[in-house]
Design a protein around this motif. Structure first.
Motif, PDB file in Angstrom:
ATOM      1  N   ALA A  62      30.759  67.908 -25.804  1.00  0.00           N
ATOM      2  CA  ALA A  62      30.350  68.129 -24.599  1.00  0.00           C
ATOM      3  C   ALA A  62      28.925  68.018 -24.242  1.00  0.00           C
ATOM      4  O   ALA A  62      28.551  67.462 -22.961  1.00  0.00           O
ATOM      5  N   ARG A  63      28.056  67.603 -25.020  1.00  0.00           N
ATOM      6  CA  ARG A  63      26.625  67.369 -24.901  1.00  0.00           C
ATOM      7  C   ARG A  63      26.444  65.871 -24.738  1.00  0.00           C
ATOM      8  O   ARG A  63      27.174  65.141 -25.751  1.00  0.00           O
ATOM      9  N   TRP A  64      25.562  65.272 -23.888  1.00  0.00           N
ATOM     10  CA  TRP A  64      25.427  63.839 -23.712  1.00  0.00           C
ATOM     11  C   TRP A  64      24.692  63.300 -25.291  1.00  0.00           C
ATOM     12  O   TRP A  64      25.049  62.379 -25.645  1.00  0.00           O
ATOM     13  N   GLY A  65      23.885  64.346 -25.946  1.00  0.00           N
ATOM     14  CA  GLY A  65      23.300  63.622 -27.021  1.00  0.00           C
ATOM     15  C   GLY A  65      24.115  63.657 -28.140  1.00  0.00           C
ATOM     16  O   GLY A  65      23.842  63.236 -29.409  1.00  0.00           O
ATOM     17  N   ASP A  66      25.182  64.185 -28.039  1.00  0.00           N
ATOM     18  CA  ASP A  66      26.359  64.229 -29.457  1.00  0.00           C
ATOM     19  C   ASP A  66      27.186  63.137 -29.446  1.00  0.00           C
ATOM     20  O   ASP A  66      28.336  63.271 -30.036  1.00  0.00           O
ATOM     21  N   ARG A  67      27.090  62.406 -28.252  1.00  0.00           N
ATOM     22  CA  ARG A  67      28.182  61.075 -28.330  1.00  0.00           C
ATOM     23  C   ARG A  67      27.890  60.045 -28.762  1.00  0.00           C
ATOM     24  O   ARG A  67      27.017  59.278 -28.520  1.00  0.00           O
ATOM     25  N   PRO A  68      28.600  59.895 -30.127  1.00  0.00           N
ATOM     26  CA  PRO A  68      28.381  58.598 -30.956  1.00  0.00           C
ATOM     27  C   PRO A  68      28.708  57.248 -30.096  1.00  0.00           C
ATOM     28  O   PRO A  68      27.803  56.432 -30.463  1.00  0.00           O
ATOM     29  N   GLU A  69      29.355  57.246 -29.246  1.00  0.00           N
ATOM     30  CA  GLU A  69      29.934  56.048 -28.617  1.00  0.00           C
ATOM     31  C   GLU A  69      28.538  55.739 -27.931  1.00  0.00           C
ATOM     32  O   GLU A  69      28.112  54.233 -27.631  1.00  0.00           O
ATOM     33  N   LEU A  70      28.026  56.624 -27.084  1.00  0.00           N
ATOM     34  CA  LEU A  70      26.560  56.175 -26.302  1.00  0.00           C
ATOM     35  C   LEU A  70      25.463  55.659 -27.273  1.00  0.00           C
ATOM     36  O   LEU A  70      24.650  54.927 -26.917  1.00  0.00           O
ATOM     37  N   ALA A  71      25.610  56.658 -28.563  1.00  0.00           N
ATOM     38  CA  ALA A  71      24.458  55.936 -29.480  1.00  0.00           C
ATOM     39  C   ALA A  71      24.702  54.636 -29.998  1.00  0.00           C
ATOM     40  O   ALA A  71      23.722  53.809 -30.072  1.00  0.00           O
ATOM     41  N   ARG A  72      26.005  54.438 -30.158  1.00  0.00           N
ATOM     42  CA  ARG A  72      26.369  53.024 -30.577  1.00  0.00           C
ATOM     43  C   ARG A  72      25.913  52.100 -29.365  1.00  0.00           C
ATOM     44  O   ARG A  72      25.537  50.807 -29.444  1.00  0.00           O
ATOM     45  N   ALA A  73      26.129  52.364 -28.102  1.00  0.00           N
ATOM     46  CA  ALA A  73      25.868  51.668 -26.886  1.00  0.00           C
ATOM     47  C   ALA A  73      24.232  51.325 -26.743  1.00  0.00           C
ATOM     48  O   ALA A  73      23.870  49.902 -26.675  1.00  0.00           O
ATOM     49  N   CYS A  74      23.589  52.241 -27.362  1.00  0.00           N
ATOM     50  CA  CYS A  74      22.119  52.118 -27.118  1.00  0.00           C
ATOM     51  C   CYS A  74      21.561  51.236 -28.145  1.00  0.00           C
ATOM     52  O   CYS A  74      20.775  50.273 -28.122  1.00  0.00           O
ATOM     53  N   ARG A  75      22.275  51.269 -29.477  1.00  0.00           N
ATOM     54  CA  ARG A  75      21.743  50.585 -30.369  1.00  0.00           C
ATOM     55  C   ARG A  75      22.209  48.880 -30.000  1.00  0.00           C
ATOM     56  O   ARG A  75      21.357  48.074 -30.342  1.00  0.00           O
ATOM     57  N   LEU A  76      23.322  48.809 -29.344  1.00  0.00           N
ATOM     58  CA  LEU A  76      23.719  47.506 -29.041  1.00  0.00           C
ATOM     59  C   LEU A  76      22.632  46.973 -27.902  1.00  0.00           C
ATOM     60  O   LEU A  76      22.364  45.985 -28.034  1.00  0.00           O
ATOM     61  N   SER A  77      22.206  47.761 -26.706  1.00  0.00           N
ATOM     62  CA  SER A  77      21.255  47.405 -25.858  1.00  0.00           C
ATOM     63  C   SER A  77      20.197  46.927 -26.705  1.00  0.00           C
ATOM     64  O   SER A  77      19.520  46.070 -26.173  1.00  0.00           O
ATOM     65  N   MET A  78      19.751  47.830 -27.495  1.00  0.00           N
ATOM     66  CA  MET A  78      18.368  47.306 -28.144  1.00  0.00           C
ATOM     67  C   MET A  78      18.603  45.947 -28.828  1.00  0.00           C
ATOM     68  O   MET A  78      17.481  45.258 -29.084  1.00  0.00           O
ATOM     69  N   ALA A  79      19.517  45.771 -29.494  1.00  0.00           N
ATOM     70  CA  ALA A  79      19.896  44.513 -30.349  1.00  0.00           C
ATOM     71  C   ALA A  79      19.614  43.258 -29.497  1.00  0.00           C
ATOM     72  O   ALA A  79      19.302  42.342 -29.517  1.00  0.00           O
ATOM     73  N   ILE A  80      20.340  43.498 -28.346  1.00  0.00           N
ATOM     74  CA  ILE A  80      20.393  42.604 -26.939  1.00  0.00           C
ATOM     75  C   ILE A  80      19.000  42.437 -26.867  1.00  0.00           C
ATOM     76  O   ILE A  80      18.576  41.228 -26.447  1.00  0.00           O
ATOM     77  N   GLY A  81      18.190  43.346 -26.507  1.00  0.00           N
ATOM     78  CA  GLY A  81      16.762  43.167 -26.158  1.00  0.00           C
ATOM     79  C   GLY A  81      16.329  42.480 -27.021  1.00  0.00           C
ATOM     80  O   GLY A  81      15.083  41.555 -26.625  1.00  0.00           O
ATOM     81  N   MET A  82      16.504  42.810 -28.293  1.00  0.00           N
ATOM     82  CA  MET A  82      15.456  42.188 -29.530  1.00  0.00           C
ATOM     83  C   MET A  82      15.919  40.455 -29.418  1.00  0.00           C
ATOM     84  O   MET A  82      15.026  39.857 -29.725  1.00  0.00           O
ATOM     85  N   VAL A  83      17.221  40.331 -29.150  1.00  0.00           N
ATOM     86  CA  VAL A  83      17.500  38.784 -29.265  1.00  0.00           C
ATOM     87  C   VAL A  83      16.803  38.204 -27.947  1.00  0.00           C
ATOM     88  O   VAL A  83      16.133  37.174 -28.127  1.00  0.00           O
ATOM     89  N   ALA A  84      16.745  38.889 -27.186  1.00  0.00           N
ATOM     90  CA  ALA A  84      16.063  38.298 -25.748  1.00  0.00           C
ATOM     91  C   ALA A  84      14.666  37.997 -26.023  1.00  0.00           C
ATOM     92  O   ALA A  84      13.934  37.162 -25.787  1.00  0.00           O
ATOM     93  N   MET A  85      13.851  39.119 -26.572  1.00  0.00           N
ATOM     94  CA  MET A  85      12.500  38.887 -27.086  1.00  0.00           C
ATOM     95  C   MET A  85      12.412  37.995 -28.270  1.00  0.00           C
ATOM     96  O   MET A  85      11.237  37.183 -28.165  1.00  0.00           O
ATOM     97  N   LEU A  86      13.289  37.947 -29.216  1.00  0.00           N
ATOM     98  CA  LEU A  86      13.103  36.700 -30.163  1.00  0.00           C
ATOM     99  C   LEU A  86      13.200  35.443 -29.756  1.00  0.00           C
ATOM    100  O   LEU A  86      12.670  34.364 -30.048  1.00  0.00           O
TER     101      LEU A  86
END
Length: 189
Positions: A162-186
């Protein structure tokens, strides 16, 4: 970044939004979510700060060693936490990449800022560390992206949290977006 400054601002927005969501995850009722959220928030906000175009704000020379120190401490924490949870090895790779980029910025001439398209390695090819980090994060992006593809839903599956902070798929999406950002920075290194 190579190209318009608007791409750098998009990276800043992506990383800051990811960091903000990770702060929200710190309040999760699920311990697994809380355990990783603090380090991921630090990564998101740190990447956002690093990606700000130099035309807008050029950090003083002492800022880069501070970045390297903060992310070096975060790397030590990730290394210690990896004893009980393998996921922290990814945090270790991310914090090591941030230390590497901060050290490169500290040793760069004052006019050279990689977010503005300047090459940090003198045009002699991709340094080994940059190449290894690019390979890791590109692989992580591809693997994480494939994991986000929804599987066929089963009729008897558990209801979504029910809570936004408890959704594992959103946590995975955040990790994915940070990894994409890391690729762009590298890629700008």
């Amino acid at each position: 970044m190579h190209g318009p400054v608007s791409a750098a601002w998009l990276l800043v927005a992506l990383c800051a939004a990811t960091g903000a969501y990770c702060l929200l995850r710190l309040r999760s009722a699920v311990e697994e979510q809380r355990r990783a959220a603090g380090g991921e928030a630090l990564m998101g906000f740190g990447m956002a700060a690093m990606a700000v175009p130099a035309a807008v704000f050029t950090p003083p020379g002492w800022a880069w060693p501070v970045y390297a120190s903060v992310f070096g401490l975060a790397a030590l924490h990730a290394l210690w936490a990896a004893r009980r949870d393998r996921h922290h090895l990814h945090h270790l790779a991310g914090t090591a990449a941030m230390v590497y980029m901060a050290a490169a910025m500290a040793s760069a001439p004052p006019a050279a800022h990689p977010m503005e398209g300047m090459s940090m390695h003198g045009g002699t090819g991709v340094p080994v560390v940059t190449g290894a980090l690019l390979l890791y994060f590109t692989g992580y992006v591809l693997l994480s992206g494939a994991r986000l593809v929804p599987a066929a839903a089963t009729a008897g599956g558990p209801p979504p949290p029910a809570r936004w902070g408890d959704r594992p798929e959103l946590a995975r999406a955040c990790r994915l977006s940070m990894a994409i950002g890391m690729v762009a920075m590298l890629l700008t290194m």
